[in-house]
Design a protein around this motif. Sequence first.
Motif, PDB file in Angstrom:
ATOM      1  N   GLU A 131      76.554  69.526  -7.452  1.00 21.86           N
ATOM      2  CA  GLU A 131      76.563  69.791  -6.024  1.00 21.86           C
ATOM      3  C   GLU A 131      75.605  68.820  -5.345  1.00 21.86           C
ATOM      4  O   GLU A 131      74.686  68.296  -5.970  1.00 21.86           O
ATOM      5  CB  GLU A 131      76.159  71.243  -5.743  1.00 21.86           C
ATOM      6  CG  GLU A 131      77.070  72.261  -6.421  1.00 21.86           C
ATOM      7  CD  GLU A 131      76.700  73.690  -6.075  1.00 21.86           C
ATOM      8  OE1 GLU A 131      76.275  73.930  -4.929  1.00 21.86           O
ATOM      9  OE2 GLU A 131      76.825  74.557  -6.945  1.00 21.86           O
ATOM     10  N   THR A 132      75.844  68.573  -4.079  1.00 23.87           N
ATOM     11  CA  THR A 132      75.033  67.605  -3.345  1.00 23.87           C
ATOM     12  C   THR A 132      74.284  68.288  -2.211  1.00 23.87           C
ATOM     13  O   THR A 132      74.711  69.319  -1.688  1.00 23.87           O
ATOM     14  CB  THR A 132      75.911  66.484  -2.760  1.00 23.87           C
ATOM     15  OG1 THR A 132      76.895  67.062  -1.887  1.00 23.87           O
ATOM     16  CG2 THR A 132      76.618  65.724  -3.858  1.00 23.87           C
ATOM     17  N   LEU A 133      73.155  67.705  -1.852  1.00 27.69           N
ATOM     18  CA  LEU A 133      72.420  68.173  -0.691  1.00 27.69           C
ATOM     19  C   LEU A 133      71.609  67.018  -0.118  1.00 27.69           C
ATOM     20  O   LEU A 133      71.317  66.036  -0.810  1.00 27.69           O
ATOM     21  CB  LEU A 133      71.508  69.352  -1.022  1.00 27.69           C
ATOM     22  CG  LEU A 133      70.263  69.108  -1.876  1.00 27.69           C
ATOM     23  CD1 LEU A 133      69.257  70.234  -1.647  1.00 27.69           C
ATOM     24  CD2 LEU A 133      70.609  69.044  -3.348  1.00 27.69           C
ATOM     25  N   THR A 134      71.294  67.134   1.147  1.00 26.89           N
ATOM     26  CA  THR A 134      70.472  66.149   1.837  1.00 26.89           C
ATOM     27  C   THR A 134      69.110  66.767   2.107  1.00 26.89           C
ATOM     28  O   THR A 134      69.018  67.919   2.531  1.00 26.89           O
ATOM     29  CB  THR A 134      71.124  65.731   3.168  1.00 26.89           C
ATOM     30  OG1 THR A 134      72.449  65.257   2.909  1.00 26.89           O
ATOM     31  CG2 THR A 134      70.323  64.635   3.841  1.00 26.89           C
ATOM     32  N   VAL A 135      68.055  66.005   1.832  1.00 25.80           N
ATOM     33  CA  VAL A 135      66.694  66.480   2.059  1.00 25.80           C
ATOM     34  C   VAL A 135      66.009  65.537   3.040  1.00 25.80           C
ATOM     35  O   VAL A 135      66.011  64.317   2.843  1.00 25.80           O
ATOM     36  CB  VAL A 135      65.892  66.550   0.743  1.00 25.80           C
ATOM     37  CG1 VAL A 135      64.429  66.904   1.024  1.00 25.80           C
ATOM     38  CG2 VAL A 135      66.505  67.574  -0.204  1.00 25.80           C
ATOM     39  N   TYR A 136      65.449  66.107   4.098  1.00 27.66           N
ATOM     40  CA  TYR A 136      64.632  65.351   5.044  1.00 27.66           C
ATOM     41  C   TYR A 136      63.172  65.698   4.789  1.00 27.66           C
ATOM     42  O   TYR A 136      62.814  66.872   4.656  1.00 27.66           O
ATOM     43  CB  TYR A 136      65.000  65.699   6.485  1.00 27.66           C
ATOM     44  CG  TYR A 136      66.345  65.165   6.927  1.00 27.66           C
ATOM     45  CD1 TYR A 136      66.450  63.931   7.552  1.00 27.66           C
ATOM     46  CD2 TYR A 136      67.507  65.898   6.702  1.00 27.66           C
ATOM     47  CE1 TYR A 136      67.682  63.437   7.955  1.00 27.66           C
ATOM     48  CE2 TYR A 136      68.744  65.412   7.093  1.00 27.66           C
ATOM     49  CZ  TYR A 136      68.821  64.179   7.719  1.00 27.66           C
ATOM     50  OH  TYR A 136      70.042  63.690   8.105  1.00 27.66           O
ATOM     51  N   ILE A 137      62.323  64.674   4.724  1.00 30.63           N
ATOM     52  CA  ILE A 137      60.890  64.866   4.551  1.00 30.63           C
ATOM     53  C   ILE A 137      60.182  64.008   5.590  1.00 30.63           C
ATOM     54  O   ILE A 137      60.574  62.856   5.829  1.00 30.63           O
ATOM     55  CB  ILE A 137      60.439  64.496   3.117  1.00 30.63           C
ATOM     56  CG1 ILE A 137      58.923  64.677   2.961  1.00 30.63           C
ATOM     57  CG2 ILE A 137      60.864  63.090   2.736  1.00 30.63           C
ATOM     58  CD1 ILE A 137      58.432  64.487   1.529  1.00 30.63           C
ATOM     59  N   GLY A 138      59.162  64.560   6.241  1.00 29.83           N
ATOM     60  CA  GLY A 138      58.485  63.779   7.267  1.00 29.83           C
ATOM     61  C   GLY A 138      57.440  64.605   7.988  1.00 29.83           C
ATOM     62  O   GLY A 138      57.020  65.668   7.521  1.00 29.83           O
ATOM     63  N   SER A 163      69.369  70.558   3.229  1.00 24.70           N
ATOM     64  CA  SER A 163      70.606  71.049   3.835  1.00 24.70           C
ATOM     65  C   SER A 163      71.106  72.313   3.148  1.00 24.70           C
ATOM     66  O   SER A 163      71.925  73.037   3.705  1.00 24.70           O
ATOM     67  CB  SER A 163      71.686  69.963   3.769  1.00 24.70           C
ATOM     68  OG  SER A 163      71.951  69.600   2.415  1.00 24.70           O
ATOM     69  N   ARG A 164      70.622  72.580   1.929  1.00 26.93           N
ATOM     70  CA  ARG A 164      71.043  73.767   1.171  1.00 26.93           C
ATOM     71  C   ARG A 164      69.801  74.574   0.791  1.00 26.93           C
ATOM     72  O   ARG A 164      69.271  74.445  -0.306  1.00 26.93           O
ATOM     73  CB  ARG A 164      71.807  73.344  -0.084  1.00 26.93           C
ATOM     74  CG  ARG A 164      73.124  72.622   0.150  1.00 26.93           C
ATOM     75  CD  ARG A 164      74.223  73.611   0.522  1.00 26.93           C
ATOM     76  NE  ARG A 164      74.345  74.684  -0.453  1.00 26.93           N
ATOM     77  CZ  ARG A 164      75.044  74.588  -1.593  1.00 26.93           C
ATOM     78  NH1 ARG A 164      75.672  73.462  -1.889  1.00 26.93           N
ATOM     79  NH2 ARG A 164      75.125  75.616  -2.424  1.00 26.93           N
ATOM     80  N   THR A 165      69.335  75.410   1.696  1.00 31.08           N
ATOM     81  CA  THR A 165      68.160  76.223   1.386  1.00 31.08           C
ATOM     82  C   THR A 165      68.465  77.288   0.338  1.00 31.08           C
ATOM     83  O   THR A 165      67.549  77.813  -0.300  1.00 31.08           O
ATOM     84  CB  THR A 165      67.620  76.898   2.658  1.00 31.08           C
ATOM     85  OG1 THR A 165      68.658  77.689   3.254  1.00 31.08           O
ATOM     86  CG2 THR A 165      67.158  75.848   3.662  1.00 31.08           C
ATOM     87  N   ASP A 166      69.759  77.602   0.141  1.00 31.86           N
ATOM     88  CA  ASP A 166      70.111  78.616  -0.850  1.00 31.86           C
ATOM     89  C   ASP A 166      69.855  78.141  -2.276  1.00 31.86           C
ATOM     90  O   ASP A 166      69.816  78.955  -3.204  1.00 31.86           O
ATOM     91  CB  ASP A 166      71.582  79.012  -0.696  1.00 31.86           C
ATOM     92  CG  ASP A 166      72.519  77.822  -0.852  1.00 31.86           C
ATOM     93  OD1 ASP A 166      72.347  76.830  -0.111  1.00 31.86           O
ATOM     94  OD2 ASP A 166      73.421  77.875  -1.709  1.00 31.86           O
TER      95      ASP A 166
END
Length: 291
Positions: A131-138, A163-166
């Motif tokens: 499965e894929t997800l996008t993570v933003y850090i900043g 994008s997938r907190t679950d």
Amino acid sequence: MPEESPSFSPARNVNLAEEVEIAPDHLCPVCQLLLYRPVRTRCNHVLCEACMGQWADVSISTRMTIVGLDDPPLVLLPNDIETPCPMCRTPTTASLDVSLGSALQLQYPATYRERETESITTVDDSSTAIETLTVYIGNEHSLIRADSDSNNKHQWNFFIRPSRTDLIEEVQIFLHPTFRNHQIIVQNPPYEIRRLGWGFFTIYANVVLRPGYSWVSNQAEDTADGGIKGKLPLEWTLDFNGRGSQGRLRLKVMKEKDGQEDEDQAHRDQVRRLWARQRDLDPDWTGVDHA
């Protein structure tokens, strides 16, 4: 008269023989078979969906793209892929080319059915799923007390936004040791902390997955409570220029076979019980601040 071989199928062979030869442009450049569920990249290369997915799985990295705070979130469908192109190595996305797939199915019906059967068998034999997800850090930043003599003029908000907190069990954040509570665990979204300070520094963070999932990344590490590749270390240097900034990572996680999640959770619970017992026995034990 010799008996016919059990593996021989006259009807199937006749159908394949009657079918026209597959054009070179209709062969996947990776597996060299008829394109099945073809995907097209932004750089206009076409591959089988499975071949592109396998390439993405082995080539995924934690390469970060710096984007503005106001940039719209990257929106990819669940089956969309973001990875360096296997043909030209250009960073790209790939999505199903439905019209091409339909045309190939009409032009090569027998061969396409054969590819479909192979694909179903492969899926049935697989015990894991990617499965894929996008993570933003900043961080967001604002300058306050500009006219004050105090050095603590910078208010900043550090965040990790998946994008997938679950899929996330917790985020572990490690600040500069001069902070009173410099080790923080955030177990529920939003995964962020706000502080006031005088200078920038590098924040280190671990994104920990739920039991039953593991990161598909060479940078991933095992968790302290036994999760195999369940922890992904990240780092971010605070940006005090203007409003701040953020980086985007496109990542993959592997879901283990059915039943493995319960086993992983049981193992983690056992380790945590041992930790709790150690805390009771060790008066010098100090906990980690929970945000």
